[in-house]
Design an enzyme around this catalytic site. Structure first.
Site, PDB file in Angstrom:
ATOM      1  N   SER A   3      -9.746  -0.729   7.039  1.00 53.27           N
ATOM      2  CA  SER A   3      -9.161  -0.577   5.698  1.00 53.27           C
ATOM      3  C   SER A   3      -8.440  -1.779   5.127  1.00 53.27           C
ATOM      4  O   SER A   3      -8.113  -1.785   3.943  1.00 53.27           O
ATOM      5  CB  SER A   3      -8.204   0.609   5.674  1.00 53.27           C
ATOM      6  OG  SER A   3      -8.949   1.788   5.505  1.00 53.27           O
ATOM      7  N   LYS A  16       0.845  -1.202   0.000  1.00 57.66           N
ATOM      8  CA  LYS A  16       0.000   0.000   0.000  1.00 57.66           C
ATOM      9  C   LYS A  16       0.875   1.245   0.000  1.00 57.66           C
ATOM     10  O   LYS A  16       1.915   1.286   0.666  1.00 57.66           O
ATOM     11  CB  LYS A  16      -0.892  -0.036   1.249  1.00 57.66           C
ATOM     12  CG  LYS A  16      -1.947   1.063   1.308  1.00 57.66           C
ATOM     13  CD  LYS A  16      -2.840   0.867   2.538  1.00 57.66           C
ATOM     14  CE  LYS A  16      -3.951   1.897   2.631  1.00 57.66           C
ATOM     15  NZ  LYS A  16      -4.812   1.675   3.814  1.00 57.66           N
ATOM     16  N   SER A  59      -9.693   1.600   2.834  1.00 56.70           N
ATOM     17  CA  SER A  59      -8.832   2.328   1.934  1.00 56.70           C
ATOM     18  C   SER A  59      -7.770   1.507   1.214  1.00 56.70           C
ATOM     19  O   SER A  59      -7.190   1.984   0.239  1.00 56.70           O
ATOM     20  CB  SER A  59      -8.157   3.458   2.705  1.00 56.70           C
ATOM     21  OG  SER A  59      -7.324   2.932   3.717  1.00 56.70           O
TER      22      SER A  59
HETATM   23  N1  GLN Z   1     -12.994   3.935   6.275  1.00 57.00           N
HETATM   24  C1  GLN Z   1     -12.483   4.382   7.538  1.00 57.00           C
HETATM   25  C2  GLN Z   1     -12.094   5.833   7.445  1.00 57.00           C
HETATM   26  O1  GLN Z   1     -12.387   6.398   6.465  1.00 57.00           O
HETATM   27  C3  GLN Z   1     -11.295   3.539   7.938  1.00 57.00           C
HETATM   28  C4  GLN Z   1     -10.119   3.824   7.124  1.00 57.00           C
HETATM   29  C5  GLN Z   1      -8.927   3.032   7.524  1.00 57.00           C
HETATM   30  O2  GLN Z   1      -9.029   2.006   8.163  1.00 57.00           O
HETATM   31  N2  GLN Z   1      -7.761   3.557   7.161  1.00 57.00           N
HETATM   32  O3  GLN Z   1     -11.542   6.415   8.321  1.00 57.00           O
END
Ligand code: GLN
Length: 480
Positions: A160, A61, A136
């Site tokens: 994410s 990532k 994400s």
């Molecule tokens: N979707 C969640 C957010 O927008 C979690 C994102 C993540 O785990 N980085 O914060």
């Protein structure tokens, strides 16, 4: 059976075939991959000892720093940032012979659940390109699902790793907070962030976790406890394991297809000799509200470093220093990142910090206590990973609340610092994957992997072996 070079070339061919549809990568490192692979082949020819990941093509990532390779967080702010150092988690992969094929697309600064907030364009879901891959870590999940790498690293602050794994039909593991070093992971919310693997099987997740887990003196929150043998744990029997299904995760708003697949998975675990029972975690539902105070608060502090001075973007044409910072941040951050910074700055501001931030920290403790009570009776907890399967691109991007709700089932786990795994457990009526989430007590990754592996081996082939439609026509023409 094949050389590292052959495997890498086949993977790069697959990557090139799917990437025009998926857009899962921010950078493809083909040259570096072939050089990594040749080194493994040379070591093997010379009879040197090879690491457990020798020659295995992986993707990372784009919020994990790679020395000498752009690390953008899918943001204009870091578009030209080339880190002078390597993250601990990735360094450990290279030490064990893994081959880097590229950096994967993500929601900007990991804020999102669909990979649509990337400044460089969205990623598509290999099961249905008009749908999102989740986020994400959507690039990592889509790349694994399409065979553009054997496994990938992601990061999980509120879901994410697990939610995109669920949407793309792969395995995603968020380890216990502190299990894997965060050194070199670009910080979003430091009390929640954790690095972990996305892979096409539970055994592969165990292999990657084995390599990346363990204490790191450069991360003060990294735990000083021994790393168990995760591979060996896959062979332990699951009979007698007490599994609690969290009642609050099966109510209104959860898609009937999802409920059906999860209930079938629970029955399967029962058939394997686990004792599955319902359990109530009444505070579970408070996770989202709590998270959307704590995570933006931490983000507003962490992202203060992007000021146009130290590194990253610097806007042109400023009249003075303050103007330069303001212009840099207005140009460098997309709307979702700006929204998080504004929410967090507000929640931490002098008149509101008690009403919002401190209150949220107290609720966080209550959520943790709910889990403590549940783990007094159960070894593992079970929920869907997400209330729905992959949604259509564009459907939620203008509705932050609908987007935030995608993480209903994953966020409480980060707030409590617990490990959890998402694994495929069936397809919905549109043919899109459903994810099963298993949650463990602190540092109980071995047990999670053990039960997940047993389920994966016993479930119908459809649940874990089917390939996304995008890659089916490629199976014979490129790598298989
Ligand atoms: N979707 C969640 C957010 O927008 C979690 C994102 C993540 O785990 N980085 O914060």
């Amino acid at each position: 059976e094949c050389s590292a070079r052959e495997l890498t070339e086949a993977t790069l061919r697959r990557l090139a075939a799917v990437e025009p549809v998926l857009h899962a990568f921010t950078t493809v490192t083909a040259e570096r991959a072939l050089a990594d692979a040749d080194r493994v082949d040379a070591d093997r020819a010379a009879g040197r000892t090879l690491g457990p990941l020798a020659g295995i093509p992986v993707a990372v990532k784009d919020n994990l720093c790679s020395k000498g390779i752009a690390t953008t967080c899918s943001s204009r702010m870091l578009e030209h940032f080339v880190p002078p150092y390597e993250a601990t988690a990735t360094e450990r992969l290279w030490q064990q012979g893994a081959v880097l094929v590229g950096k994967t697309n993500m929601d900007e600064f990991a804020m999102g659940s669909s990979t649509e907030t990337s400044a460089f364009g969205a990623t598509s879901n290999p099961w249905q390109p008009s749908c999102v891959p989740g986020g994400s870590s959507g690039g990592s999940a889509a790349a694994v699902a399409a065979g553009a790498c054997a496994a990938a690293l992601g990061s999980d602050t509120g879901g994410s790793i697990r939610q995109p794994a669920s949407f793309c039909g792969v395995v995603g593991l968020k380890p216990t907070y502190g299990r894997v070093s965060r050194w070199g992971l670009v910080a979003f919310a430091s009390s929640l962030d954790q690095v972990g693997p996305l892979s096409s099987s539970v055994a592969d997740a165990a292999e990657i976790l084995q390599v990346v887990a363990g204490h790191d003196p450069r991360d003060a929150t990294s735990l000083q406890v021994p790393v168990p043998d995760y591979r060996a744990s896959l062979r332990s029997p699951v009979k007698g394991c007490r599994v609690g299904m969290i009642r609050e995760c099966f109510g209104a708003g959860v898609s009937p297809d999802v409920v059906q697949s999860i209930q079938a998975a629970a029955a399967q675990l029962d058939a394997l000799g686990c004792h599955v029972e319902e359990v109530s975690c009444p505070r579970f539902k408070d996770g989202i509200a709590t998270y959307y105070i704590i995570a933006p608060s931490e983000a507003s502090a962490n992202l203060a470093r992007y000021d146009g001075v130290k590194y990253g973007l610097r806007a042109e044409g400023a009249r003075n220093c303050g103007d330069m910072t303001a212009r840099t941040r207005a140009q460098g951050f997309g709307p979702e990142v700006q929204r998080r910074i504004l929410i967090g700055t507000y929640a931490l501001s002098a008149g509101y910090v008690d009403a919002y931030y401190h209150k949220a920290q107290q609720v966080r403790t209550l959520i943790r206590q709910d889990f403590d009570r549940a783990f007094a009776r159960f070894d593992l907890l079970l929920t869907p990973t997400s209330p729905c399967t992959a949604f259509a691109a564009g459907e939620r991007v203008d509705d932050p609340l609908a987007m935030y709700l995608a993480d209903l089932m994953t966020i409480p786990i980060n707030l409590a610092g617990l490990p959890a795994i998402s694994l495929p457990c069936g397809l919905d009526e549109r043919g899109l994957p459903v994810g099963l989430q298993l949650i463990g007590n602190v540092l109980e990754e071995a047990r999670l992997l053990q039960v997940a592996h047993a389920y994966e081996q016993a479930a119908s082939p459809l649940a874990h072996c089917s390939r996304p439609p995008l890659v089916r026509p490629l199976l014979h023409s490129t790598a298989n």
